[in-house]
Design an enzyme around this catalytic site. Structure first.
Site, mmCIF file in Angstrom:
data_model
loop_
_atom_site.group_PDB
_atom_site.id
_atom_site.type_symbol
_atom_site.label_atom_id
_atom_site.label_comp_id
_atom_site.label_asym_id
_atom_site.label_seq_id
_atom_site.Cartn_x
_atom_site.Cartn_y
_atom_site.Cartn_z
ATOM 1 N N SER A 95 -9.338 45.092 41.811
ATOM 2 C CA SER A 95 -8.248 45.595 40.799
ATOM 3 C C SER A 95 -8.929 45.053 39.387
ATOM 4 C CB SER A 95 -6.786 45.148 41.160
ATOM 5 O OG SER A 95 -6.702 45.499 42.627
ATOM 6 N N ASP A 106 5.705 56.320 43.671
ATOM 7 C CA ASP A 106 5.031 55.329 44.376
ATOM 8 C C ASP A 106 5.789 54.927 45.626
ATOM 9 O OD1 ASP A 106 3.665 53.314 45.277
ATOM 10 O OD2 ASP A 106 4.194 51.779 43.764
#
Lengths: 625, 378
Positions: free
Chosen positions: A327, A351
């Site tokens: 990430s 999400d």
């Protein structure tokens, strides 16, 4: 009987014979004398020039004067590599009057191994008579005293002083600075002879190798008159050596120490760069090793231990370790999304904790799904996606962006290519594209693979140094200096090379950096734990790199997995946010997650920012950019 | 030269008994003068070879002094007494040679010395004089030229000590002792047939001598002579360094006490066997020629004395001593210059070393005695 003999004697005949024989003897005598005179005439008059030269070659020795190798200091002037006088025990075989006896006696006085003696015997044939043959290096003060006391029973035994490279901080800079070693057979054949006359060591790795030409200096030479024993009687001529150039590093002992202590022997690496000039403040790979062992040749046993250790201490993780960045690339990809107009700061996506591509029923999981059983929030924007490291947001962004556009943008951060740092053995990492895959794997790019790259997984690989460089480009909002370990050579500062990103709207920068700030300074941030007691504002991004593949419906359970299969923990950060002076990348192998890496970065940044004396820009560089 | 000839002492028969100092001392002034100049020259060269060490010079001076006293004493003994003493001297010499093999002391694998209450001497040195004296004694009594029986006896007399000396082992001295005996035989009129036969025998026996008799180090020396470069740092070192010293001297030399080869210790044995290299390096060829002239003068004077000796015995002894002296010079200068194998032969009266000086000067003492001998033995 006596009378008989006298009767037969004829004195006149005897006299005549004697005279005749004397004449013959005189003739022979003259011939012999002639031979002698001719011989001496030949040696002294005819061949005089030859022997005169030979006589001069005998007595006049040209001795190389090895230069002092340049010193290496950290940015505060603390010695990292120096030259220590070291004592060498040698033997003049011709003066021992029985080598075996002397070796036996020496064995009783100093610690002599069979290896020492074998190496000594190998050196003997190439030494001229009455010249000392080295027997043992690095003679201790105590051994020296013992040999001196016993010198009367050790004829032909000598102790000579030599300058030997020493690394007083031992393992702290092994990977950053490298080491020198004895010139080996192969190097001897390729090296130019002149500059290395009288020098026995050469840079083998790291800065010691990269800056070999600077550090070496210039060999001097002296002509001396010596006697047959090689003792110097008189100096005839001398050209002094020019010492090697001294290096001042941008590295800092305190930061290096903080990194080493924070990693505490765990496998991992730290690279910190001053974004104002590209100077590398810390470069540490753990575990490390003692470079001093390599200077005069490491023992087979010690080398075997280092080579066979499962922790591979000789591997320079900071430069050679190519890890999936995880990430930690999200801020850069987010920036790409903004810059390419694919998203705005206000764009949100749903999400549920997983992502599915249109026309594909495979579920791409978000890392929070296992923990919360759901996504980060109903709708996630870029700020939240960075602060909380939302995978779903970046899956979608990556899909829209496509891998080749992602590649073209991330290329500006120098990902996937050598940073050109001034040391050896750097690896380039991988920044994948469809073209790259076709070329290297021979297969076309699958859209699903784009999603993995979007969260820094898949084919993407980067070294900690590359991540630190990327972070310093974020810190400077649009440019960076290529990293350099050496700040100045003999007082002359290195001019850093500039890495320029395309022109990007300041608001885009603000959006991304605010997201990075939230990672630590917002309660929901993935590294909020670091905020405790923090005296400066930091922009950062956590990362986790999978070591083993997890099936789409399998769960990653740390406790069930062997330690070496646990995820790598990553963390990149820069601080202070408004005027950054440090950009850092940390990886802790198999740390489980970024939580293992965050404290390491904190320790190094604290050492830099919490100390009032630190953080000063290098003169003449920052302002020029 | 005319002056030299005119002033030569007259031969025995017409010798007029003038009570000069020389006849009182029973010394030949020309020979004596030559020896003194040689000794002085030798000391000067040695002083440089030992780098001005006064201890070494003192020691050599004392040896020379003893040598000259021995010479003076030897000159006083009438020649016929030498003839009578010779066999006893020979016997004593042989006994001590045997003793050396049994209880001798030495160094480097050779037993050469006898220790007599703190005093060491080399019995082979005695034989250098005893052999020619004894053979001359044996042959002078007999009808000459010698018949085969006498030749055989003579060969035995010179061969026996030579073998014992060879066993020490000391090949150089063994050959020199044999050679000094051979000179007597040759001068006594040894048939050319024998000489030719002997030469053939020597040539034929070279191979077995090389293969079975010579020791490794002796073979090495011969090989080194043929090609010193084959073993630059080992056995060839001495020869290469001495040739370098000699050659680098040129015509006029590097100057007194300026020889780099000797002062910097490149030249081995620079004060003993290799001293001629010091002279050649520092004085150049012109110094070498002066020394050669000095030796030539002494030898010619020796031959003159032998030619004028009043007895066969005197003639044989005087000529043999002179020739042997010359052989020393030849062998030494030859080996240092690299044309002969390195055998331990000192340069007469120049090399440091006591025994050889005393023996040599004792020999010249006998020569003096012969020069002053007015009596016809026969």
């Amino acid at each position: 009987m006596a009378a008989d003999r006298n009767l037969l004697k004829d004195p006149h005949r005897e006299g005549r014979i004697f005279a005749e024989r004397l004449v013959i003897a005189l003739v022979v005598f003259t011939v012999m004398l002639g031979v002698i005179v001719i011989r001496y005439y030949h040696l002294q008059i005819v061949d005089h020039a030859i022997y005169a030269t030979q006589s001069d070659q005998n007595r006049l020795q040209t001795q190389p004067l090895p230069p002092r190798r340049g010193l290496i200091r950290d940015r505060a002037g603390r010695l990292i590599a120096e030259n220590e006088p070291s004592f060498v025990l040698s033997v003049v075989v011709e003066r021992t009057g029985g080598l075996d006896t002397i070796l036996e006696r020496l064995k009783r006085i100093v610690d002599l191994t069979d290896d020492d003696i074998e190496a000594f015997q190998k050196r003997r044939p190439s030494t001229r008579p009455y010249a000392p043959v080295p027997l043992k290096f690095r003679i201790s003060e105590e051994d020296r005293a013992r040999i001196a006391v016993n010198s009367h029973i050790l004829p032909g035994v000598e102790i000579e002083a030599q300058l030997i490279r020493a690394y007083p901080l031992a393992d702290l800079f092994a990977h950053a600075v490298g080491y020198v070693g004895r010139i080996n057979e192969r190097e001897l054949q390729t090296l130019p002879e002149g500059p290395y006359e009288g020098t026995f060591h050469i840079g083998k790795t790291g800065i010691e190798k990269y800056y070999e030409n600077v550090l070496l200096g210039q060999a001097g030479v002296q002509t001396v008159e010596t006697d047959a024993r090689g003792r110097i009687m008189r100096l005839v001529e001398k050209t002094p050596p020019v010492p090697g150039g001294d290096l001042v590093l941008s590295l800092d002992v305190d930061l290096q120490l903080a990194a080493a202590q924070a990693l505490d022997g765990k496998r991992g690496a730290v690279v910190a760069i001053d974004p104002r000039d590209g100077g590398v403040l810390a470069l540490y790979s753990s575990p490390s090793f003692d470079p001093n062992d390599f200077v005069n040749g490491i023992s087979y046993q010690k080398y075997g231990e280092l080579r066979d250790s499962p922790d591979v201490p000789l591997f320079n993780r900071a430069l050679q370790g190519q890890y999936p960045p995880g990430s930690t690339v999200k801020p850069a990809i987010g920036l790409a999304g903004l810059h390419l107009g694919l998203v705005t700061a206000k764009t949100t996506i749903a999400d549920p904790g997983w992502y599915m591509m249109p026309g594909d029923d495979r579920r791409y999981r978000d890392w929070v799904l296992r923990i919360r059983g759901t996504g980060h929030a109903d709708r996630v924007d870029l700020h939240m996606a960075i602060a909380e490291s939302c995978d779903v947001y970046f899956y979608d962004l990556a899909r829209v962006m496509t891998v080749d556009r992602m590649h073209d943008f991330l290329k500006h951060f120098n990902l996937g290519s050598y940073t050109g740092v001034d040391t050896t053995n750097e690896r380039p990492g991988v920044l994948p594209s469809s073209e790259w895959k076709l070329k290297n794997r021979g297969k076309p790019w699958y859209p699903g693979e784009t999603l993995s790259v979007g969260i820094g997984q898949g084919y993407m690989l980067a070294t900690p140094l590359q991540l630190a460089l990327m972070t310093s480009a974020l810190a400077n909002r649009g440019y960076a200096y290529k990293p350099s370990l050496v700040a100045s050579v003999d007082g002359v500062p290195n001019q850093p090379e500039r890495l320029q990103l395309p022109e990007i709207e300041p608001s885009h920068w603000r959006t991304v950096i605010e997201g990075m700030e939230a990672v630590v300074h917002q309660r929901s941030g993935t590294a909020h734990a670091m905020a405790k007691g923090l005296k400066y504002r930091v922009a950062s991004k956590t990362g986790t790199a999978q070591v083993i593949g997890i099936g789409q419906d399998e769960e990653y359970d740390e406790d069930d997995i062997a330690e070496r299969h646990r995820n790598h923990g990553l963390f990149v950060a820069f601080a202070p946010i408004e005027a950054p002076t440090i950009a850092i990348a940390v990886i802790v192998e198999n740390g489980g997650g970024s939580s293992a890496a965050v404290p390491v970065a904190r320790a190094v940044m604290d050492a830099w920012l919490a100390n009032p004396g630190k953080g000063a820009a290098r003169e003449g560089v920052a302002r020029s950019g | 030269m005319a002056e030299y000839l005119r002033r030569m002492p007259l031969s025995g028969e017409t010798f007029q008994s003038r009570s000069t100092l020389w006849s009182f001392l029973k010394l030949d002034p020309w020979l004596f003068g030559g020896l003194v100049v040689l000794a002085g020259f030798g000391l000067t060269v040695l002083n440089s070879a030992v780098d001005g060490s006064s201890a070494a010079i003192q020691r050599q001076s004392i040896y020379l002094l003893i040598g000259f006293i021995v010479m003076l004493v030897a000159a006083q003994i009438p020649v016929y007494r030498y003839a009578r003493l010779a066999p006893w001297m020979y016997l004593a010499g042989m006994l001590s040679l045997i003793a050396v093999l049994v209880i001798g002391v030495g160094a480097k694998g050779a037993q050469r010395w006898l220790a007599l209450g703190g005093f060491r001497f080399q019995p082979s040195e005695i034989m250098k004089l005893a052999v020619p004296l004894t053979i001359a004694w044996y042959l002078a009594k007999r009808s000459l030229p010698p018949n085969p029986k006498y030749v055989a006896a003579t060969l035995f007399l010179m061969g026996l000590p030579a073998v014992f000396i060879f066993l020490q082992p000391d090949l150089g001295t063994a050959i020199l002792v044999a050679v000094s005996g051979f000179f007597v035989l040759f001068l006594a009129g040894l048939s050319w047939r024998y000489i030719a036969t002997a030469l053939t025998l020597v040539l034929v026996s070279l191979w077995p001598l090389w293969s079975f008799v010579m020791k490794d180090y002796q073979r090495q020396r011969v090989l080194t002579l043929l090609n010193p470069e084959s073993d630059r740092l080992g056995a060839g070192w001495n020869i290469i360094q001495s040739k370098t010293a000699i050659g680098s001297g040129g015509w006029s030399g590097k100057g007194y006490m300026q020889g780099t080869q000797s002062l910097l210790d490149f030249l081995p044995e620079s004060n003993t066997d290799f001293i001629i290299a010091v002279l050649a390096e520092e004085y150049g060829l012109h110094g070498v020629l002066w020394l050669v002239l000095l030796y030539l003068f002494i030898c010619l004077r020796g031959f003159w004395i032998s030619y004028n000796a009043s007895s066969t015995y005197g003639r044989l002894v005087a000529a043999s001593i002179t020739l042997t002296f010359f052989v020393y010079v030849f062998v030494n200068m030859g080996m240092v210059a690299g044309i002969l194998p390195v055998v331990g032969v000192p340069l007469p009266l120049v090399s440091a070393g006591g025994t050889s000086i005393v023996t040599l000067l004792a020999g010249f003492g006998i020569l003096m005695a012969i020069s002053q001998d007015k009596r016809q033995v026969n």
